[in-house]
Design a protein around this motif. Sequence first.
Motif, PDB file in Angstrom:
ATOM      1  N   PRO A  12      -8.176  -6.968 -14.138  1.00  0.00           N
ATOM      2  CA  PRO A  12      -6.836  -6.476 -14.492  1.00  0.00           C
ATOM      3  C   PRO A  12      -5.970  -7.524 -15.169  1.00  0.00           C
ATOM      4  O   PRO A  12      -5.141  -7.195 -16.018  1.00  0.00           O
ATOM      5  CB  PRO A  12      -6.255  -6.039 -13.147  1.00  0.00           C
ATOM      6  CG  PRO A  12      -6.987  -6.846 -12.130  1.00  0.00           C
ATOM      7  CD  PRO A  12      -8.372  -6.963 -12.678  1.00  0.00           C
ATOM      8  N   GLU A  55     -12.582 -10.989  -5.797  1.00  0.00           N
ATOM      9  CA  GLU A  55     -11.990  -9.663  -5.574  1.00  0.00           C
ATOM     10  C   GLU A  55     -11.825  -8.883  -6.884  1.00  0.00           C
ATOM     11  O   GLU A  55     -11.276  -7.784  -6.895  1.00  0.00           O
ATOM     12  CB  GLU A  55     -10.622  -9.793  -4.891  1.00  0.00           C
ATOM     13  CG  GLU A  55     -10.671 -10.313  -3.459  1.00  0.00           C
ATOM     14  CD  GLU A  55     -11.255  -9.303  -2.488  1.00  0.00           C
ATOM     15  OE1 GLU A  55     -11.463  -8.138  -2.873  1.00  0.00           O
ATOM     16  OE2 GLU A  55     -11.514  -9.688  -1.325  1.00  0.00           O
ATOM     17  N   GLY A  62      -3.388  -4.088 -11.784  1.00  0.00           N
ATOM     18  CA  GLY A  62      -3.867  -3.065 -12.706  1.00  0.00           C
ATOM     19  C   GLY A  62      -3.011  -1.818 -12.699  1.00  0.00           C
ATOM     20  O   GLY A  62      -3.422  -0.780 -13.213  1.00  0.00           O
ATOM     21  N   SER A  63      -1.823  -1.912 -12.122  1.00  0.00           N
ATOM     22  CA  SER A  63      -0.922  -0.761 -12.044  1.00  0.00           C
ATOM     23  C   SER A  63      -0.501  -0.283 -13.428  1.00  0.00           C
ATOM     24  O   SER A  63      -0.335  -1.077 -14.362  1.00  0.00           O
ATOM     25  CB  SER A  63       0.320  -1.131 -11.225  1.00  0.00           C
ATOM     26  OG  SER A  63       1.286  -0.085 -11.268  1.00  0.00           O
ATOM     27  N   ARG A 104      -6.394  -8.750  -2.075  1.00  0.00           N
ATOM     28  CA  ARG A 104      -7.005  -7.505  -2.576  1.00  0.00           C
ATOM     29  C   ARG A 104      -5.969  -6.487  -3.072  1.00  0.00           C
ATOM     30  O   ARG A 104      -6.112  -5.962  -4.193  1.00  0.00           O
ATOM     31  CB  ARG A 104      -7.892  -6.880  -1.503  1.00  0.00           C
ATOM     32  CG  ARG A 104      -8.575  -5.588  -1.952  1.00  0.00           C
ATOM     33  CD  ARG A 104      -9.613  -5.129  -0.967  1.00  0.00           C
ATOM     34  NE  ARG A 104     -10.734  -6.059  -0.917  1.00  0.00           N
ATOM     35  CZ  ARG A 104     -11.794  -5.908  -0.122  1.00  0.00           C
ATOM     36  NH1 ARG A 104     -11.857  -4.859   0.689  1.00  0.00           N
ATOM     37  NH2 ARG A 104     -12.764  -6.788  -0.134  1.00  0.00           N
ATOM     38  N   PRO A 105      -4.923  -6.180  -2.292  1.00  0.00           N
ATOM     39  CA  PRO A 105      -3.933  -5.221  -2.814  1.00  0.00           C
ATOM     40  C   PRO A 105      -3.158  -5.750  -4.009  1.00  0.00           C
ATOM     41  O   PRO A 105      -2.763  -4.969  -4.883  1.00  0.00           O
ATOM     42  CB  PRO A 105      -3.018  -4.967  -1.610  1.00  0.00           C
ATOM     43  CG  PRO A 105      -3.226  -6.126  -0.694  1.00  0.00           C
ATOM     44  CD  PRO A 105      -4.651  -6.519  -0.883  1.00  0.00           C
ATOM     45  N   GLN A 129       6.302  -1.264  -4.162  1.00  0.00           N
ATOM     46  CA  GLN A 129       5.236  -2.179  -4.560  1.00  0.00           C
ATOM     47  C   GLN A 129       5.783  -3.354  -5.362  1.00  0.00           C
ATOM     48  O   GLN A 129       5.364  -4.500  -5.161  1.00  0.00           O
ATOM     49  CB  GLN A 129       4.188  -1.427  -5.389  1.00  0.00           C
ATOM     50  CG  GLN A 129       3.407  -0.387  -4.597  1.00  0.00           C
ATOM     51  CD  GLN A 129       2.588   0.533  -5.488  1.00  0.00           C
ATOM     52  OE1 GLN A 129       2.715   0.499  -6.717  1.00  0.00           O
ATOM     53  NE2 GLN A 129       1.759   1.364  -4.886  1.00  0.00           N
ATOM     54  N   ARG A 166      -5.265  -5.063  -6.949  1.00  0.00           N
ATOM     55  CA  ARG A 166      -5.170  -3.642  -7.291  1.00  0.00           C
ATOM     56  C   ARG A 166      -3.883  -3.356  -8.059  1.00  0.00           C
ATOM     57  O   ARG A 166      -3.889  -2.644  -9.066  1.00  0.00           O
ATOM     58  CB  ARG A 166      -5.229  -2.804  -6.013  1.00  0.00           C
ATOM     59  CG  ARG A 166      -5.027  -1.308  -6.237  1.00  0.00           C
ATOM     60  CD  ARG A 166      -5.207  -0.536  -4.935  1.00  0.00           C
ATOM     61  NE  ARG A 166      -4.291  -0.994  -3.914  1.00  0.00           N
ATOM     62  CZ  ARG A 166      -3.023  -0.601  -3.819  1.00  0.00           C
ATOM     63  NH1 ARG A 166      -2.522   0.234  -4.707  1.00  0.00           N
ATOM     64  NH2 ARG A 166      -2.260  -1.041  -2.835  1.00  0.00           N
ATOM     65  N   LEU A 167      -2.780  -3.930  -7.606  1.00  0.00           N
ATOM     66  CA  LEU A 167      -1.489  -3.683  -8.249  1.00  0.00           C
ATOM     67  C   LEU A 167      -1.373  -4.382  -9.604  1.00  0.00           C
ATOM     68  O   LEU A 167      -0.577  -3.970 -10.447  1.00  0.00           O
ATOM     69  CB  LEU A 167      -0.348  -4.113  -7.334  1.00  0.00           C
ATOM     70  CG  LEU A 167      -0.193  -3.285  -6.047  1.00  0.00           C
ATOM     71  CD1 LEU A 167       0.983  -3.789  -5.222  1.00  0.00           C
ATOM     72  CD2 LEU A 167      -0.025  -1.805  -6.362  1.00  0.00           C
ATOM     73  N   SER A 184       0.805  -1.224   0.000  1.00  0.00           N
ATOM     74  CA  SER A 184       0.000   0.000   0.000  1.00  0.00           C
ATOM     75  C   SER A 184       0.838   1.273   0.000  1.00  0.00           C
ATOM     76  O   SER A 184       0.290   2.380  -0.024  1.00  0.00           O
ATOM     77  CB  SER A 184      -0.932   0.009   1.231  1.00  0.00           C
ATOM     78  OG  SER A 184      -1.825  -1.093   1.191  1.00  0.00           O
TER      79      SER A 184
END
Length: 279
Positions: free
Chosen positions: A212, A207, A177-178, A170-171, A143, A174-175, A136
Motif C-alpha cells: 500500500p 505484514e 491502503g484506505s 497490521r491495522p 480511523q 490495512r489503513l 478497526s
Amino acid sequence: MTRTRKKEQAVDDETHARLSRGRPELDVVALTLSDFDFVSARDANLTRLIAYAECADAMLQREVAEKLANEAVKPERQLQIVKRGGLKLLMPLTQSRDVDVQRLAAHALANLSVNAQNQIIMAEGQGIGMLVDLLSIDSTHVQRQASKALANIGVNTDNKKKIAAAGGIRPLVRLAGSSSVAVAIEAVAALANLAVDDANEVRITEEGGLIPILACANASSTDLQSQVARALRNLSVNRDNQRIIISMGGITTLGKLRNSRNSRTSQQATRALANLGMK
C-alpha cells in the motif's frame, strides 16, 4: 563497507482545529462540564464524569467526549487533562456504541498525543490499546484520528515497540491502503515513525506494508506523497527490505517522487534512493 542511513521521524504538526459544538444537552450535565476545571479537578468531579462516560446514554457520552476534545486543543490543557485522569474518561468513550462518540474520543486522544509527556503517559496507561482498537472501527473519521494519535505517540523511541506489541502494525498497514486519502496519510505517517525501529522496519514489510505504501505514491495528494517518501526512506535501511523495494519497482517510484515540486518529498525520496545504492 556497510553503509547505514539515518532514519527519520516527525511529529504530526497538523493544526488541530476545534470541534464544533453539538446540540445543547441536559442542563445538569452542561453545568457540570462547563464548571469542570482540569487544573483544580477533584475526585468527585472526575468520578461524576466517568459515570457519565460509562452510562448507556449516547447524549451524555457525546457531551463528555466533546468537552475533552475541545479542551485538548489547548496546549496548556493537554498535559493537565491526562494527569487529572482524562484517560479514565476516554476509555469507556472509545468503547461506546455511538460512532460519533468514538470519533470525538479519538479526536481527543489525537490532540492529547501532541504533547511529548503525554506520549509517555498514554503509552504507560491504556492509551495505545484504545487507539489500536479504534483502528478497526468502520468510520474513516475515527480511523484517521486514531492513526494520527499513533503517529504522534510513535515518535517516542520506547513507544514504537509498544505499539507493535499491541498489534498496531497490521491495522495500520490495512489503513495505508484506505480509499480515504485522509486516513492513508495518517496511517503511512504512523508506519514511517514506527519504521525508525529496526524490528518494526522488518515487521512492516512482513505484514505487506510496502504494497500500500508504494501504491500511495501514485496519489495526487502531495501530503500523502511526502509521507510515502519518508516511509520508504525509513524502510529502505534494512538490506532485505532494499531488495524487496527494488523488486517491487521502488526505484522507479522513488525516482518520480524525487522529481516532485515538494522539496520535502524530493529530499526524502533522494535519501531513500541513496539507501538503495542509487544516486
